[in-house]
Design a protein around this motif. Structure first.
Motif, PDB file in Angstrom:
ATOM      1  N   MET A   1       0.836  -1.206   0.000  1.00  0.00           N
ATOM      2  CA  MET A   1       0.000   0.000   0.000  1.00  0.00           C
ATOM      3  C   MET A   1       0.872   1.258   0.000  1.00  0.00           C
ATOM      4  N   ILE A   2       1.945   1.257   0.780  1.00  0.00           N
ATOM      5  CA  ILE A   2       2.867   2.402   0.800  1.00  0.00           C
ATOM      6  C   ILE A   2       3.547   2.552  -0.552  1.00  0.00           C
ATOM      7  N   TRP A   3       3.979   1.429  -1.151  1.00  0.00           N
ATOM      8  CA  TRP A   3       4.631   1.473  -2.457  1.00  0.00           C
ATOM      9  C   TRP A   3       3.695   2.078  -3.511  1.00  0.00           C
ATOM     10  N   ILE A   4       2.439   1.696  -3.483  1.00  0.00           N
ATOM     11  CA  ILE A   4       1.469   2.223  -4.450  1.00  0.00           C
ATOM     12  C   ILE A   4       1.381   3.740  -4.332  1.00  0.00           C
ATOM     13  N   GLN A   5       1.250   4.238  -3.102  1.00  0.00           N
ATOM     14  CA  GLN A   5       1.139   5.678  -2.895  1.00  0.00           C
ATOM     15  C   GLN A   5       2.397   6.406  -3.368  1.00  0.00           C
ATOM     16  N   LEU A   6       3.572   5.897  -3.010  1.00  0.00           N
ATOM     17  CA  LEU A   6       4.821   6.535  -3.418  1.00  0.00           C
ATOM     18  C   LEU A   6       5.019   6.484  -4.934  1.00  0.00           C
TER      19      LEU A   6
ATOM     20  N   ASN B   1       4.958   9.402 -10.178  1.00  0.00           N
ATOM     21  CA  ASN B   1       4.520   9.368 -11.584  1.00  0.00           C
ATOM     22  C   ASN B   1       3.170  10.047 -11.728  1.00  0.00           C
ATOM     23  N   ARG B   2       3.109  11.314 -11.364  1.00  0.00           N
ATOM     24  CA  ARG B   2       1.857  12.051 -11.372  1.00  0.00           C
ATOM     25  C   ARG B   2       1.219  12.135 -12.754  1.00  0.00           C
ATOM     26  N   ASP B   3       2.007  12.262 -13.804  1.00  0.00           N
ATOM     27  CA  ASP B   3       1.430  12.384 -15.154  1.00  0.00           C
ATOM     28  C   ASP B   3       0.639  11.135 -15.527  1.00  0.00           C
ATOM     29  N   ALA B   4       1.111   9.974 -15.122  1.00  0.00           N
ATOM     30  CA  ALA B   4       0.434   8.726 -15.468  1.00  0.00           C
ATOM     31  C   ALA B   4      -0.850   8.532 -14.671  1.00  0.00           C
ATOM     32  N   THR B   5      -0.981   9.225 -13.539  1.00  0.00           N
ATOM     33  CA  THR B   5      -2.187   9.046 -12.724  1.00  0.00           C
ATOM     34  C   THR B   5      -3.338   9.936 -13.159  1.00  0.00           C
ATOM     35  N   ARG B   6      -3.095  10.854 -14.062  1.00  0.00           N
ATOM     36  CA  ARG B   6      -4.169  11.722 -14.563  1.00  0.00           C
ATOM     37  C   ARG B   6      -4.904  11.016 -15.699  1.00  0.00           C
ATOM     38  N   GLY B   7      -6.153  11.316 -15.824  1.00  0.00           N
ATOM     39  CA  GLY B   7      -6.933  10.739 -16.904  1.00  0.00           C
ATOM     40  C   GLY B   7      -7.588   9.438 -16.488  1.00  0.00           C
ATOM     41  N   PRO B   8      -8.326   8.828 -17.400  1.00  0.00           N
ATOM     42  CA  PRO B   8      -9.038   7.589 -17.067  1.00  0.00           C
ATOM     43  C   PRO B   8      -8.075   6.422 -16.866  1.00  0.00           C
TER      44      PRO B   8
END
Length: 79
Positions: A42-47, A52-59
């Motif tokens: 869970m910590i790894w997922i958040q970090l 990689n903020r650009d990849a988390t945007r969008g659908p």
């Protein structure tokens, strides 16, 4: 030959705690190993998402599944 090295790292991080924990502390050691592994994922997922903020945007499929079944159920299904 990165394969054997990667296998060793995976063994140390995934299998060894589940073997060593119960040897050292019995059922509490097994429970601690499982809780530690879940928490580290869970910590790894958040970090990883923060890095990689650009990849988390969008659908994303994870967003849709989290909305349908809930975050914890979605991650539990993957495990």
């Amino acid at each position: 030959m990165p394969g054997p090295g990667l296998d060793w790292v995976c063994h140390v991080l995934h299998v060894a705690p589940l073997i060593i924990g119960p040897i050292i502390a019995g059922w509490i050691g097994l429970l601690g190993a499982v809780i530690g592994q879940v928490a580290s994922v869970m910590i790894w997922i958040q970090l990883h998402e923060l890095a990689n903020r650009d990849a988390t945007r969008g659908p994303r499929i994870v967003s849709v599944l989290n909305r349908i079944v809930g975050r914890w159920r979605n991650h539990a299904a993957l495990w």
